[in-house]
Design an enzyme around this catalytic site. Structure first.
Site, PDB file in Angstrom:
ATOM      1  N   ASN A   1      -8.174 -12.668   4.547  1.00  0.00           N
ATOM      2  CA  ASN A   1      -9.063 -11.824   3.905  1.00  0.00           C
ATOM      3  C   ASN A   1     -10.148 -13.107   3.987  1.00  0.00           C
ATOM      4  O   ASN A   1      -9.978 -13.943   3.574  1.00  0.00           O
ATOM      5  CB  ASN A   1      -7.944 -12.387   2.399  1.00  0.00           C
ATOM      6  CG  ASN A   1      -8.147 -12.369   1.154  1.00  0.00           C
ATOM      7  OD1 ASN A   1      -9.660 -11.933   0.837  1.00  0.00           O
ATOM      8  ND2 ASN A   1      -7.239 -11.848   0.192  1.00  0.00           N
TER       9      ASN A   1
ATOM     10  N   GLY B   1      -4.984  -8.900   3.512  1.00  0.00           N
ATOM     11  CA  GLY B   1      -5.856  -8.392   2.783  1.00  0.00           C
ATOM     12  C   GLY B   1      -5.261  -7.866   1.010  1.00  0.00           C
ATOM     13  O   GLY B   1      -5.177  -7.079   0.590  1.00  0.00           O
TER      14      GLY B   1
ATOM     15  N   ASN C   1       1.219  -1.230  -0.127  1.00  0.00           N
ATOM     16  CA  ASN C   1       0.332  -0.271   0.360  1.00  0.00           C
ATOM     17  C   ASN C   1       0.974   1.009  -0.348  1.00  0.00           C
ATOM     18  O   ASN C   1       2.309   0.881   0.880  1.00  0.00           O
ATOM     19  CB  ASN C   1      -1.025  -0.239   1.490  1.00  0.00           C
ATOM     20  CG  ASN C   1      -1.641  -0.776   0.739  1.00  0.00           C
ATOM     21  OD1 ASN C   1      -2.170  -1.967   0.053  1.00  0.00           O
ATOM     22  ND2 ASN C   1      -2.728  -1.922   2.529  1.00  0.00           N
ATOM     23  N   VAL C   2       0.864   2.153  -0.678  1.00  0.00           N
ATOM     24  CA  VAL C   2       0.944   3.781  -0.873  1.00  0.00           C
ATOM     25  C   VAL C   2       0.779   4.549   0.319  1.00  0.00           C
ATOM     26  O   VAL C   2       0.966   5.511  -0.158  1.00  0.00           O
ATOM     27  CB  VAL C   2       1.029   4.198  -2.331  1.00  0.00           C
ATOM     28  CG1 VAL C   2       2.209   3.407  -3.099  1.00  0.00           C
ATOM     29  CG2 VAL C   2      -0.139   4.142  -3.048  1.00  0.00           C
ATOM     30  N   ASP C   3      -0.237   4.005   1.224  1.00  0.00           N
ATOM     31  CA  ASP C   3      -1.044   5.339   2.094  1.00  0.00           C
ATOM     32  C   ASP C   3      -0.559   6.217   3.106  1.00  0.00           C
ATOM     33  O   ASP C   3      -1.557   6.345   3.618  1.00  0.00           O
ATOM     34  CB  ASP C   3      -2.805   4.634   2.130  1.00  0.00           C
ATOM     35  CG  ASP C   3      -3.069   3.120   2.573  1.00  0.00           C
ATOM     36  OD1 ASP C   3      -1.681   2.422   3.470  1.00  0.00           O
ATOM     37  OD2 ASP C   3      -3.553   2.514   2.933  1.00  0.00           O
TER      38      ASP C   3
ATOM     39  N   HIS D   1       5.699  -0.651  -2.743  1.00  0.00           N
ATOM     40  CA  HIS D   1       5.363  -0.185  -3.945  1.00  0.00           C
ATOM     41  C   HIS D   1       5.591   0.988  -3.807  1.00  0.00           C
ATOM     42  O   HIS D   1       4.662   1.979  -4.980  1.00  0.00           O
ATOM     43  CB  HIS D   1       3.344  -0.487  -3.894  1.00  0.00           C
ATOM     44  CG  HIS D   1       3.995  -2.380  -4.707  1.00  0.00           C
ATOM     45  ND1 HIS D   1       2.544  -3.141  -4.990  1.00  0.00           N
ATOM     46  CD2 HIS D   1       4.464  -2.937  -5.801  1.00  0.00           C
ATOM     47  CE1 HIS D   1       2.782  -3.904  -6.007  1.00  0.00           C
ATOM     48  NE2 HIS D   1       3.653  -3.968  -5.930  1.00  0.00           N
TER      49      HIS D   1
HETATM   50  P1  OAD Z   1      -5.824  -5.848  -4.441  1.00  0.00           P
HETATM   51  O1  OAD Z   1      -7.272  -4.782  -4.684  1.00  0.00           O
HETATM   52  O2  OAD Z   1      -5.915  -6.889  -5.655  1.00  0.00           O
HETATM   53  O3  OAD Z   1      -6.926  -7.323  -3.516  1.00  0.00           O
HETATM   54  C1  OAD Z   1      -7.549  -6.576  -2.295  1.00  0.00           C
HETATM   55  C2  OAD Z   1      -7.400  -7.308  -1.046  1.00  0.00           C
HETATM   56  O4  OAD Z   1      -8.221  -7.449   0.037  1.00  0.00           O
HETATM   57  C3  OAD Z   1      -8.239  -9.477  -2.301  1.00  0.00           C
HETATM   58  O5  OAD Z   1      -8.327 -10.249  -1.960  1.00  0.00           O
HETATM   59  C4  OAD Z   1     -10.022  -8.807  -1.333  1.00  0.00           C
HETATM   60  O6  OAD Z   1     -10.493 -10.059  -0.936  1.00  0.00           O
HETATM   61  C5  OAD Z   1      -8.968  -8.223   0.091  1.00  0.00           C
HETATM   62  N1  OAD Z   1      -9.565  -7.599   1.026  1.00  0.00           N
HETATM   63  C6  OAD Z   1     -11.237  -6.585   0.921  1.00  0.00           C
HETATM   64  N2  OAD Z   1     -11.244  -6.114   1.527  1.00  0.00           N
HETATM   65  C7  OAD Z   1     -10.472  -6.726   3.350  1.00  0.00           C
HETATM   66  C8  OAD Z   1     -10.653  -6.416   4.105  1.00  0.00           C
HETATM   67  N3  OAD Z   1     -11.875  -6.053   5.016  1.00  0.00           N
HETATM   68  N4  OAD Z   1     -10.202  -7.563   4.879  1.00  0.00           N
HETATM   69  C9  OAD Z   1      -8.757  -8.221   4.746  1.00  0.00           C
HETATM   70  N5  OAD Z   1      -9.105  -8.054   2.856  1.00  0.00           N
HETATM   71  C10 OAD Z   1      -9.138  -7.574   2.607  1.00  0.00           C
HETATM   72  O7  OAD Z   1      -5.261  -5.366  -3.704  1.00  0.00           O
HETATM   73  P2  OAD Z   1      -3.832  -5.760  -3.741  1.00  0.00           P
HETATM   74  O8  OAD Z   1      -3.699  -7.016  -3.645  1.00  0.00           O
HETATM   75  O9  OAD Z   1      -2.342  -4.706  -2.385  1.00  0.00           O
HETATM   76  O10 OAD Z   1       0.054  -2.097  -6.955  1.00  0.00           O
HETATM   77  O11 OAD Z   1      -3.152  -5.724  -4.642  1.00  0.00           O
HETATM   78  C11 OAD Z   1      -1.863  -5.796  -5.539  1.00  0.00           C
HETATM   79  C12 OAD Z   1      -1.484  -4.764  -6.566  1.00  0.00           C
HETATM   80  O12 OAD Z   1      -2.182  -4.590  -7.167  1.00  0.00           O
HETATM   81  C13 OAD Z   1      -1.342  -3.116  -5.842  1.00  0.00           C
HETATM   82  O13 OAD Z   1      -0.280  -2.784  -4.837  1.00  0.00           O
HETATM   83  C14 OAD Z   1      -1.509  -2.228  -6.707  1.00  0.00           C
HETATM   84  C15 OAD Z   1      -2.132  -2.973  -7.600  1.00  0.00           C
HETATM   85  O14 OAD Z   1      -1.644  -2.759  -9.217  1.00  0.00           O
HETATM   86  C16 OAD Z   1       0.086  -1.077  -8.220  1.00  0.00           C
HETATM   87  O15 OAD Z   1       0.040  -0.241  -8.944  1.00  0.00           O
HETATM   88  C17 OAD Z   1       1.634  -1.709  -8.551  1.00  0.00           C
END
Ligand code: OAD
Length: 254
Positions: free
Chosen positions: A216, A190, A105-107, A122
Site C-alpha cells: 500500500n 490496497g 472489490n465488486v469489479d 462484499h
Molecule cells: P479504500 O478506498 O478505503 O482504501 C483504498 C486503499 O488503497 C488505501 O489504503 C490506499 O492507500 C490504497 N491504494 C491507493 N492506490 C493504490 C495502489 N495503486 N496500489 C495499492 N494500494 C493503493 O478501499 P477498501 O479498503 O477496499 O465497502 O474499502 C473497504 C470497503 O469500503 C469497500 O469494500 C466498500 C467501501 O465502503 C462497501 O461498500 C460495503
C-alpha cells in the site's frame, strides 16, 4: 529497509510458505482506472456513503442511488481491465503459490485476470437481485429500460453487492475466516482496513501465526500493529516484482 530489499523479503516469505492468501481492497483496482472509496479522488469525497451506500438509503431512494452512483460505476467497471497487480496474483496462483484471493472489490477483475478461487467478501456487481422475490439476473444480460431497474415481479433490482447495513454473505465470511486461520502468509493489498469485518481478517491470520505483508502506498491502522511489514508502493509496480522474485526462487529450488 529499502523497497528492493522488502520486495526480496516478501518473495522469500511467499516462496517458503505452505499457504499464501491475498486480501485485496479498492487500491488494487486504482491502476485499472477504478476510483477507491477513501483518500484523494475517493468516491466518498463526492458522495456521502450514508446517502448512497447504505441499504436503507437504497430502499428509500433506489432511483437516486442508481442514477447518481451505480450507473456510472457499472459503466466504469464494464470497461475496466486487470492491471499488472491483478495479473501478478493470477501468475502467483499458476506458480502454485497463491491459495485464494479474498477481495472486498465488486469489479470481478481478479477473475478476469485468471484467478480461479476468489472469495467476494462484499459481493459482486456481476449480478442483480430483486429486493422483493430474490430472483437474480446476470448484469451483462440485463437490459436496463427504466430507473431503477426492476424485476418481472415489479420489485426493485439491487446489485448483489454488500451495502452498509447489510450482512456479509455467510459462506464468504466463513471461508475467509477459515483461510485466514490456516494460511502462513497473508498479502494485504490496497485496503485502508477500516471497514469491518473485512479489516479483522488480517488479525485472524496474525493470531494464528501467519506473516502479514501489506502492499500500500500509505500506512493503515494495520501497519506496525498487525502487519509484520509494509511495502510502500503501488500494487501494479510492487506485485509483479515480488512474483518475478518468487519465480526465480522456485526455479532455483528445482
Ligand atoms: P479504500 O478506498 O478505503 O482504501 C483504498 C486503499 O488503497 C488505501 O489504503 C490506499 O492507500 C490504497 N491504494 C491507493 N492506490 C493504490 C495502489 N495503486 N496500489 C495499492 N494500494 C493503493 O478501499 P477498501 O479498503 O477496499 O465497502 O474499502 C473497504 C470497503 O469500503 C469497500 O469494500 C466498500 C467501501 O465502503 C462497501 O461498500 C460495503
Amino acid at each position: 529497509m529499502g523497497l528492493e530489499s522488502l520486495i526480496k523479503r516478501a518473495a522469500k516469505d511467499v516462496a517458503k510458505a505452505k499457504k499464501v492468501v491475498a486480501l485485496t481492497g479498492a487500491g488494487i483496482s486504482v491502476e485499472s482506472g477504478i476510483a477507491p472509496f477513501r483518500g484523494k479522488g475517493g468516491l466518498w469525497e463526492k458522495f456521502n456513503p450514508e446517502e448512497y451506500a447504505h441499504i436503507n438509503a437504497f430502499r428509500r431512494h433506489p432511483e437516486k442511488v442508481w442514477s447518481v452512483l451505480l450507473k456510472d460505476m457499472f459503466e466504469v467497471i464494464k470497461n475496466a481491465q486487470p492491471n499488472p497487480a491483478h495479473l501478478a496474483l493470477a501468475r502467483l496462483e499458476k506458480l502454485g503459490k497463491l491459495h485464494c484471493v479474498i477481495t472486498q472489490n465488486v469489479d470481478g477483475l481478479h477473475q478476469k485476470a485468471g484467478n480461479t478461487d476468489v472469495i467476494e467478501f462484499h459481493g459482486t456487481l456481476a449480478w442483480l437481485v430483486c429486493l422483493d422475490c430474490g430472483k437474480r439476473f446476470k448484469t451483462e444480460e440485463y437490459k436496463v429500460k427504466e430507473m431503477p431497474p426492476r424485476c418481472e415481479c415489479g420489485g426493485v433490482l439491487k446489485p448483489d453487492a454488500v451495502f452498509f447495513g447489510e450482512p456479509i454473505p455467510v459462506e464468504a465470511l466463513r471461508r475467509s475466516q477459515h483461510e485466514a486461520r490456516t494460511c502462513d502468509v497473508m498479502l494485504v493489498i490496497g485496503t485502508s482496513a477500516v471497514v469491518y469485518p473485512a479489516a479483522s481478517i488480517p488479525s485472524i491470520a496474525k493470531n494464528a501465526g501467519a506473516t502479514i505483508i501489506e502492499i500500500n502506498p500509505e500506512a493503515t491502522p494495520l501497519t506496525g500493529v498487525v502487519s509484520d511489514y509494509i511495502i510502500e508502493g503501488n500494487a501494479g509496480e510492487v506485485l509483479p516484482k515480488i512474483v518475478d522474485e518468487v519465480e526465480k526462487l522456485l526455479r532455483a529450488q528445482e
